[in-house]
Design a protein around this motif. Structure first.
Motif, short mmCIF file in Angstrom:
data_model
loop_
_atom_site.label_atom_id
_atom_site.label_comp_id
_atom_site.label_asym_id
_atom_site.label_seq_id
_atom_site.Cartn_x
_atom_site.Cartn_y
_atom_site.Cartn_z
N THR A 1 -4.46 10.40 3.49
CA THR A 1 -5.33 9.30 3.10
C THR A 1 -4.56 8.00 2.96
O THR A 1 -4.94 6.96 3.50
CB THR A 1 -6.03 9.64 1.77
N ALA A 2 -3.48 8.04 2.22
CA ALA A 2 -2.70 6.82 1.94
C ALA A 2 -2.07 6.26 3.20
O ALA A 2 -2.01 5.03 3.39
CB ALA A 2 -1.62 7.14 0.90
N ALA A 3 -1.60 7.13 4.08
CA ALA A 3 -0.90 6.67 5.27
C ALA A 3 -1.84 5.95 6.24
O ALA A 3 -1.51 4.88 6.77
CB ALA A 3 -0.22 7.85 5.96
N TYR A 4 -3.00 6.53 6.50
CA TYR A 4 -3.93 5.85 7.40
C TYR A 4 -4.43 4.53 6.82
O TYR A 4 -4.76 3.60 7.56
CB TYR A 4 -5.08 6.77 7.78
N ASN A 5 -4.48 4.44 5.52
CA ASN A 5 -4.85 3.16 4.88
C ASN A 5 -3.80 2.10 5.20
O ASN A 5 -4.11 0.96 5.56
CB ASN A 5 -4.99 3.36 3.38
N ALA B 1 6.39 -5.69 -13.55
CA ALA B 1 5.06 -6.32 -13.53
C ALA B 1 4.04 -5.43 -12.83
O ALA B 1 2.88 -5.37 -13.24
CB ALA B 1 5.15 -7.68 -12.83
N GLU B 2 4.48 -4.75 -11.77
CA GLU B 2 3.57 -3.84 -11.07
C GLU B 2 3.42 -2.53 -11.83
O GLU B 2 2.34 -1.93 -11.85
CB GLU B 2 4.10 -3.55 -9.67
N GLY B 3 4.51 -2.06 -12.42
CA GLY B 3 4.45 -0.88 -13.27
C GLY B 3 4.15 0.42 -12.55
O GLY B 3 3.55 1.33 -13.12
N VAL B 4 4.56 0.54 -11.28
CA VAL B 4 4.32 1.78 -10.54
C VAL B 4 5.42 2.77 -10.92
O VAL B 4 6.58 2.62 -10.54
CB VAL B 4 4.31 1.52 -9.03
N THR B 5 5.05 3.78 -11.67
CA THR B 5 6.04 4.69 -12.25
C THR B 5 6.37 5.83 -11.28
O THR B 5 5.90 6.96 -11.43
CB THR B 5 5.53 5.27 -13.58
N VAL B 6 7.20 5.51 -10.31
CA VAL B 6 7.51 6.51 -9.28
C VAL B 6 8.28 7.70 -9.85
O VAL B 6 8.14 8.83 -9.37
CB VAL B 6 8.29 5.87 -8.11
N GLY B 7 9.11 7.48 -10.87
CA GLY B 7 9.92 8.57 -11.40
C GLY B 7 9.18 9.52 -12.30
O GLY B 7 9.72 10.58 -12.67
N VAL B 8 7.94 9.19 -12.66
CA VAL B 8 7.18 10.03 -13.58
C VAL B 8 6.90 11.40 -12.98
O VAL B 8 6.62 12.36 -13.70
CB VAL B 8 5.87 9.33 -14.01
N ALA B 9 6.97 11.51 -11.66
CA ALA B 9 6.75 12.80 -11.01
C ALA B 9 7.78 13.83 -11.43
O ALA B 9 7.51 15.03 -11.41
CB ALA B 9 6.77 12.63 -9.50
N TYR B 10 8.96 13.36 -11.83
CA TYR B 10 10.02 14.27 -12.27
C TYR B 10 10.08 14.45 -13.77
O TYR B 10 10.26 15.56 -14.26
CB TYR B 10 11.38 13.77 -11.75
N SER B 11 9.96 13.36 -14.51
CA SER B 11 10.13 13.49 -15.96
C SER B 11 9.61 12.26 -16.68
O SER B 11 9.37 11.21 -16.07
CB SER B 11 11.62 13.69 -16.30
N GLN B 12 9.45 12.41 -17.98
CA GLN B 12 9.13 11.29 -18.86
C GLN B 12 10.15 11.31 -20.00
O GLN B 12 10.55 12.37 -20.47
CB GLN B 12 7.71 11.43 -19.43
N LEU B 13 10.58 10.12 -20.42
CA LEU B 13 11.61 10.02 -21.45
C LEU B 13 10.97 9.74 -22.81
O LEU B 13 10.24 8.77 -22.98
CB LEU B 13 12.60 8.91 -21.11
N PHE B 14 11.24 10.62 -23.76
CA PHE B 14 10.77 10.47 -25.13
C PHE B 14 11.98 10.41 -26.06
O PHE B 14 13.12 10.61 -25.64
CB PHE B 14 9.87 11.66 -25.52
N THR B 15 11.74 10.15 -27.31
CA THR B 15 12.84 10.12 -28.27
C THR B 15 13.53 11.49 -28.35
O THR B 15 14.71 11.58 -28.66
CB THR B 15 12.34 9.73 -29.67
N SER C 1 0.82 -1.21 0.00
CA SER C 1 0.00 0.00 0.00
C SER C 1 0.85 1.26 0.00
O SER C 1 0.34 2.35 -0.27
CB SER C 1 -0.95 0.00 1.19
N LEU C 2 2.15 1.15 0.29
CA LEU C 2 3.03 2.32 0.19
C LEU C 2 3.21 2.78 -1.25
O LEU C 2 3.74 3.86 -1.49
CB LEU C 2 4.39 2.01 0.81
N LYS C 3 2.78 1.95 -2.19
CA LYS C 3 2.85 2.35 -3.61
C LYS C 3 1.54 2.97 -4.09
O LYS C 3 1.37 3.21 -5.27
CB LYS C 3 3.21 1.14 -4.47
N ALA C 4 0.63 3.24 -3.15
CA ALA C 4 -0.64 3.87 -3.52
C ALA C 4 -0.44 5.35 -3.78
O ALA C 4 0.57 5.94 -3.40
CB ALA C 4 -1.67 3.67 -2.40
N GLY C 5 -1.43 5.96 -4.43
CA GLY C 5 -1.40 7.40 -4.64
C GLY C 5 -1.35 8.12 -3.30
O GLY C 5 -2.04 7.74 -2.36
N GLY C 6 -0.53 9.16 -3.21
CA GLY C 6 -0.32 9.86 -1.95
C GLY C 6 0.96 9.43 -1.27
O GLY C 6 1.53 10.16 -0.49
#
Length: 487
Positions: free
Chosen positions: A111-115, A285-299, A56-61
């Motif tokens: 929200t996420a923490a109390y969950n 397999a989980e695909g939790v994109t934690v780094g997307v908060a900073y940037s996305q890589l394109f060509t 649940s630490l990978k949830a939003g928030g």
């Protein structure tokens, strides 16, 4: 009345009426459709339920997505990160100190923490059902209480004052400490002072340190060394420097590596756990994109939401291994930026990496600061040099130990903390616990310092905004939850 059923797999889905912004009926659904009592009649269910709390630490928030994720918030709202106009505008309100009770950028953690806490308490609820006994039972309780304490600490440092923040902070309003499984509780209130919450956290962590027996190789579960490290963090924030040193040194004795210079890049790019005490596991397999908060890589290159502040970037020496491990200088749409690529990937799916929640380097810095403030400058300098020896130097120009004394030594400890823990959910809370204002550099987002500076440049040390707002939906559901001043 609806019968509760439970899913024992990766997570337990829980609606927390009292704490979060959700007012659904409690429904713990399961592919097995088992009543929770039946599910918890098997020993392996306790392990699976504990793993659900970690998941649940990978949830939003907490650590997923790009809005309100703790992977970025402490840097966005401080002086480490500068918004890039090339991005999508994520977290812009928070970066401009526009905190509000209906915006998930600063309320999502609550929200996420109390969950997560509720999932840990769920395990504790069933510990006396006779399924586990002896060391297995003690270990399960220790792990659940350690998770519970760790997450309560994340809540209290964000939504209440920090004891060292001001003279009256310890006696100010704390948070509700949820120590039993009761997700439909609508009578809970913020009935503890800040220092009382810290004492409850410490009680849980000390029990855990005395009783936990596991030593997980991938560092995805808490072990004794990690719990000692958490205690050093909590005691530092509480201002109890002898205890910071005591538990920090126990941690460093159990897990002494500060991450060797040869392995440092691998911690971020190759899944090395050298110097990692606890991490939130993640996989393609989980695909939790934690780094997307900073940037996305394109060509066309990295498109950043936020880049490293120009002055901070240039504070890293040319022989500092962290500079290349944390940042990538590159062009996007004809402009050059110093991108934060600490979480961009490790050879697999972009932005899908484990989150380093606690490292031995932080513990060493905790002890160094506490030693200085306790009058032991020799210990402080030795620890600082031990860390710097693994970050600076080349084969032809080895690191030369520093010789700072007095205030220069304390400033060096603070500076090394900023360089080491940049973009690891630390900077905002360090400024807050030290009672310091946010003072941004006024530089723009481009690699040469030009571009568009942040709209808001300062936040006074006495601003009520240092305590984030409680989600309005949580208060609407349970009016006993008191809102923070200024919201």
């Amino acid at each position: 009345m609806k019968k509760n059923i439970i899913k024992i797999s990766l997570a337990i889905s829980i609606a927390l009426t009292v704490f979060v912004s959700c007012d659904r009926e409690l429904d713990q659904s399961s592919y097995l459709n088992e009543p929770e009592e039946q599910a918890m009649s098997r020993p392996e269910s306790f392990r699976q339920a504990l793993d659900g709390a970690y998941t649940s630490l990978k949830a939003g928030g907490y650590y997923s997505g790009d809005t309100g994720s703790q992977i970025i918030m402490a840097d966005v709202v401080s002086d480490n990160a500068v918004r890039s106009p090339a991005g999508r505008g994520s977290n812009f309100a928070a970066s401009n100190f526009e905190f509000s009770s209906d915006n998930s950028q600063t309320t999502g953690l609550y929200t996420a923490a109390y969950n997560t806490i509720s999932k840990a308490n769920f395990v504790i609820k069933y510990l006396n059902n006779g399924v586990l006994s002896g060391s297995a039972k003690l270990n399960a309780e220790a792990e659940a209480r350690a998770i519970r304490a760790m997450v309560h600490f994340d809540i209290v440092r964000a939504y209440s004052k920090i004891p060292t923040q001001s003279a009256s902070a310890s006696s100010s309003i704390g948070i509700f400490y949820a120590d039993s499984y009761d997700p439909t509780n609508t009578t809970a209130s913020r009935n503890l002072t800040v220092v009382q919450v810290y004492d409850r956290i410490i009680d849980d962590l000390i029990f855990a340190s005395n009783n936990i027996t596991q030593n997980d190789a991938d560092r995805g579960r808490l072990n004794k060394a990690a719990i000692y490290g958490l205690l050093s963090r909590v005691y530092l924030y509480k201002g109890d420097y002898p205890k910071t040193i005591q538990y920090g040194e126990l941690c460093l004795a159990a897990s002494p590596s500060l991450t060797s210079k040869s392995n440092f890049t691998g911690v971020w790019k190759a899944n090395s756990v050298d110097g990692v005490l606890f991490q939130v596991l993640n996989s393609a397999a989980e695909g939790v994109t934690v780094g997307v908060a900073y940037s996305q890589l394109f060509t066309a290159g990295y498109r950043s939401e936020y880049v490293v502040d120009y002055d901070l970037f240039n504070s890293y020496a040319s022989d500092d291994i962290r500079k290349s491990a944390y940042y990538t200088t590159g062009a996007y749409n004809g402009k050059v930026y110093n991108h934060v690529t600490k979480y961009s990937g490790n050879g697999g799916a972009a932005n899908v990496v484990p989150v380093k929640y606690l490292r031995t380097a932080e513990v060493a810095l905790n002890v160094a600061e506490a030693a200085y403030k306790s009058g032991d400058l020799t210990k402080a300098l030795n620890l600082l040099n031990s860390l710097r020896s693994q970050r600076y130097g080349t084969a032809t120009a080895p690191y030369v130990p520093g010789t700072e004394t007095g205030t220069a030594l304390l400033n060096a400890i603070y500076q090394e903390r900023r360089l080491e823990l940049a973009f690891e959910n630390d900077r905002w809370y360090t400024l807050k616990r030290l009672g310091l204002p946010v003072q941004r550099s006024g530089k723009g987002e481009q690699s040469n310092g030009t571009g568009t500076p942040a709209v808001a440049q300062t936040l006074a040390a006495n601003s009520t905004k240092w305590q984030w707002p409680i989600p309005i939906k949580a208060i609407q559901t349970n009016p006993n939850i008191q809102q923070n001043d200024g919201y």
